[in-house]
Design a protein around this motif. Sequence first.
Motif, PDB file in Angstrom:
ATOM      1  N   GLU A  82     105.420 103.044 -54.744  1.00  0.00           N
ATOM      2  CA  GLU A  82     104.265 103.930 -54.917  1.00  0.00           C
ATOM      3  C   GLU A  82     103.287 103.371 -55.952  1.00  0.00           C
ATOM      4  O   GLU A  82     102.073 103.554 -55.854  1.00  0.00           O
ATOM      5  CB  GLU A  82     104.749 105.312 -55.344  1.00  0.00           C
ATOM      6  CG  GLU A  82     103.659 106.351 -55.486  1.00  0.00           C
ATOM      7  CD  GLU A  82     104.193 107.696 -55.912  1.00  0.00           C
ATOM      8  OE1 GLU A  82     103.404 108.655 -55.963  1.00  0.00           O
ATOM      9  OE2 GLU A  82     105.401 107.801 -56.197  1.00  0.00           O
ATOM     10  N   SER A  83     103.821 102.637 -56.948  1.00  0.00           N
ATOM     11  CA  SER A  83     102.993 102.103 -58.033  1.00  0.00           C
ATOM     12  C   SER A  83     102.146 100.905 -57.617  1.00  0.00           C
ATOM     13  O   SER A  83     101.322 100.422 -58.382  1.00  0.00           O
ATOM     14  CB  SER A  83     103.888 101.699 -59.204  1.00  0.00           C
ATOM     15  OG  SER A  83     104.880 100.784 -58.783  1.00  0.00           O
ATOM     16  N   ARG A  84     102.360 100.398 -56.395  1.00  0.00           N
ATOM     17  CA  ARG A  84     101.612  99.275 -55.810  1.00  0.00           C
ATOM     18  C   ARG A  84     101.951  97.939 -56.455  1.00  0.00           C
ATOM     19  O   ARG A  84     102.215  96.976 -55.769  1.00  0.00           O
ATOM     20  CB  ARG A  84     100.104  99.558 -55.818  1.00  0.00           C
ATOM     21  CG  ARG A  84      99.778 100.747 -54.911  1.00  0.00           C
ATOM     22  CD  ARG A  84      98.384 101.293 -55.085  1.00  0.00           C
ATOM     23  NE  ARG A  84      98.200 102.499 -54.268  1.00  0.00           N
ATOM     24  CZ  ARG A  84      97.247 103.366 -54.446  1.00  0.00           C
ATOM     25  NH1 ARG A  84      96.349 103.191 -55.389  1.00  0.00           N
ATOM     26  NH2 ARG A  84      97.173 104.430 -53.677  1.00  0.00           N
ATOM     27  N   ASP A  85     101.903  97.839 -57.781  1.00  0.00           N
ATOM     28  CA  ASP A  85     102.413  96.654 -58.476  1.00  0.00           C
ATOM     29  C   ASP A  85     101.826  95.336 -57.988  1.00  0.00           C
ATOM     30  O   ASP A  85     102.555  94.392 -57.657  1.00  0.00           O
ATOM     31  CB  ASP A  85     103.947  96.591 -58.375  1.00  0.00           C
ATOM     32  CG  ASP A  85     104.630  97.716 -59.142  1.00  0.00           C
ATOM     33  OD1 ASP A  85     103.971  98.328 -59.993  1.00  0.00           O
ATOM     34  OD2 ASP A  85     105.813  97.972 -58.876  1.00  0.00           O
ATOM     35  N   VAL A  86     100.516  95.231 -57.938  1.00  0.00           N
ATOM     36  CA  VAL A  86      99.890  93.938 -57.659  1.00  0.00           C
ATOM     37  C   VAL A  86      99.938  93.078 -58.917  1.00  0.00           C
ATOM     38  O   VAL A  86     100.146  93.578 -60.028  1.00  0.00           O
ATOM     39  CB  VAL A  86      98.423  94.111 -57.200  1.00  0.00           C
ATOM     40  CG1 VAL A  86      98.337  94.932 -55.931  1.00  0.00           C
ATOM     41  CG2 VAL A  86      97.566  94.732 -58.299  1.00  0.00           C
ATOM     42  N   PHE A  87      99.759  91.772 -58.742  1.00  0.00           N
ATOM     43  CA  PHE A  87      99.624  90.868 -59.891  1.00  0.00           C
ATOM     44  C   PHE A  87      98.140  90.830 -60.245  1.00  0.00           C
ATOM     45  O   PHE A  87      97.348  90.169 -59.545  1.00  0.00           O
ATOM     46  CB  PHE A  87     100.159  89.484 -59.545  1.00  0.00           C
ATOM     47  CG  PHE A  87     101.634  89.467 -59.273  1.00  0.00           C
ATOM     48  CD1 PHE A  87     102.544  89.387 -60.315  1.00  0.00           C
ATOM     49  CD2 PHE A  87     102.121  89.544 -57.974  1.00  0.00           C
ATOM     50  CE1 PHE A  87     103.914  89.377 -60.075  1.00  0.00           C
ATOM     51  CE2 PHE A  87     103.484  89.539 -57.713  1.00  0.00           C
ATOM     52  CZ  PHE A  87     104.384  89.457 -58.760  1.00  0.00           C
ATOM     53  N   PRO A  88      97.720  91.521 -61.292  1.00  0.00           N
ATOM     54  CA  PRO A  88      96.294  91.787 -61.514  1.00  0.00           C
ATOM     55  C   PRO A  88      95.431  90.562 -61.786  1.00  0.00           C
ATOM     56  O   PRO A  88      94.252  90.550 -61.430  1.00  0.00           O
ATOM     57  CB  PRO A  88      96.285  92.747 -62.718  1.00  0.00           C
ATOM     58  CG  PRO A  88      97.590  92.506 -63.403  1.00  0.00           C
ATOM     59  CD  PRO A  88      98.559  92.160 -62.327  1.00  0.00           C
ATOM     60  N   THR A  89      96.001  89.526 -62.414  1.00  0.00           N
ATOM     61  CA  THR A  89      95.180  88.358 -62.757  1.00  0.00           C
ATOM     62  C   THR A  89      95.127  87.326 -61.638  1.00  0.00           C
ATOM     63  O   THR A  89      94.333  86.386 -61.702  1.00  0.00           O
ATOM     64  CB  THR A  89      95.713  87.682 -64.034  1.00  0.00           C
ATOM     65  OG1 THR A  89      97.056  87.252 -63.815  1.00  0.00           O
ATOM     66  CG2 THR A  89      95.684  88.660 -65.207  1.00  0.00           C
ATOM     67  N   LEU A  90      95.967  87.481 -60.631  1.00  0.00           N
ATOM     68  CA  LEU A  90      95.957  86.571 -59.487  1.00  0.00           C
ATOM     69  C   LEU A  90      95.008  87.092 -58.422  1.00  0.00           C
ATOM     70  O   LEU A  90      94.766  88.294 -58.304  1.00  0.00           O
ATOM     71  CB  LEU A  90      97.354  86.418 -58.901  1.00  0.00           C
ATOM     72  CG  LEU A  90      98.433  85.869 -59.836  1.00  0.00           C
ATOM     73  CD1 LEU A  90      99.754  85.728 -59.090  1.00  0.00           C
ATOM     74  CD2 LEU A  90      98.014  84.532 -60.446  1.00  0.00           C
ATOM     75  N   THR A  91      94.475  86.185 -57.620  1.00  0.00           N
ATOM     76  CA  THR A  91      93.555  86.594 -56.556  1.00  0.00           C
ATOM     77  C   THR A  91      94.314  87.314 -55.438  1.00  0.00           C
ATOM     78  O   THR A  91      95.542  87.280 -55.363  1.00  0.00           O
ATOM     79  CB  THR A  91      92.827  85.388 -55.947  1.00  0.00           C
ATOM     80  OG1 THR A  91      93.790  84.574 -55.250  1.00  0.00           O
ATOM     81  CG2 THR A  91      92.116  84.571 -57.012  1.00  0.00           C
ATOM     82  N   VAL A  92      93.549  87.946 -54.574  1.00  0.00           N
ATOM     83  CA  VAL A  92      94.127  88.606 -53.411  1.00  0.00           C
ATOM     84  C   VAL A  92      94.979  87.628 -52.612  1.00  0.00           C
ATOM     85  O   VAL A  92      96.123  87.908 -52.251  1.00  0.00           O
ATOM     86  CB  VAL A  92      93.008  89.204 -52.528  1.00  0.00           C
ATOM     87  CG1 VAL A  92      93.541  89.567 -51.151  1.00  0.00           C
ATOM     88  CG2 VAL A  92      92.392  90.427 -53.211  1.00  0.00           C
TER      89      VAL A  92
END
Length: 231
Positions: A82-92
């Motif tokens: 639910e928290s999604r947890d993307v790696f924020p500093t990395l690109t899509v």
Amino acid sequence: MLEIRNLHAYYGKSHVLHGVDLHVKPGEIVSLLGRNGAGRSTLVKAAMGQVSATGSVKLKNEDILGLKAYQIAYKGLGYVPESRDVFPTLTVEQNLVLGEKSGKRGGRWSLEDMYGMFPRLRERRAVPAGVLSGGEQQMLTLCRTLMGDPDLIMIDEPTEGLAPKIVTLVGEYLMALKEKGVSVLLVEQKLAIAMEISQRVYVMGHGAIVFEGTPAQLRADAAVRKEWLEV
């Protein structure tokens, strides 16, 4: 595909799941419904090896309870928190590539498949994931999990906080998974999308399954909806 039997789960001394039985067949979309605090997220975390649990969790007839999360992922179980947890500093695109399992090639999904399903991700492919909108991050997390080519994917509240247009898109995405033979266990509060795309539904209350049946059977059971779903 996924078979859970007599599952008990704990947070410290707190007993959260009380003998849960649940199964998902190959190529099936199953929704797990219930109010906040019913134990739905705990169930998928326990299946993924993130919560202390006892009982039986089998994926493709192989017992996975007690394995590490990364080992379970390599067995073919995908999990979108639910928290999604993307790696924020990395690109899509970097986030998507990280979803691939090392040494595994020729899976059902490619970068082009992801961009074809969600053109917005193609437009934002070079943008850091941390600056994406909530809807875009949800798309990214779903697609990153798919890049690992799971046989079954557990998705926790994918439509939470999303605009109606994006909710519809997520529903279409889940149907596309089914068409490619991927089983889905969907944890959801929005009855509309769950009832529309699921073959079967479970309802949880107080850490136990209180209903199992088809969407039509749940629609016909006003007592269950009132007791366990309606606010």
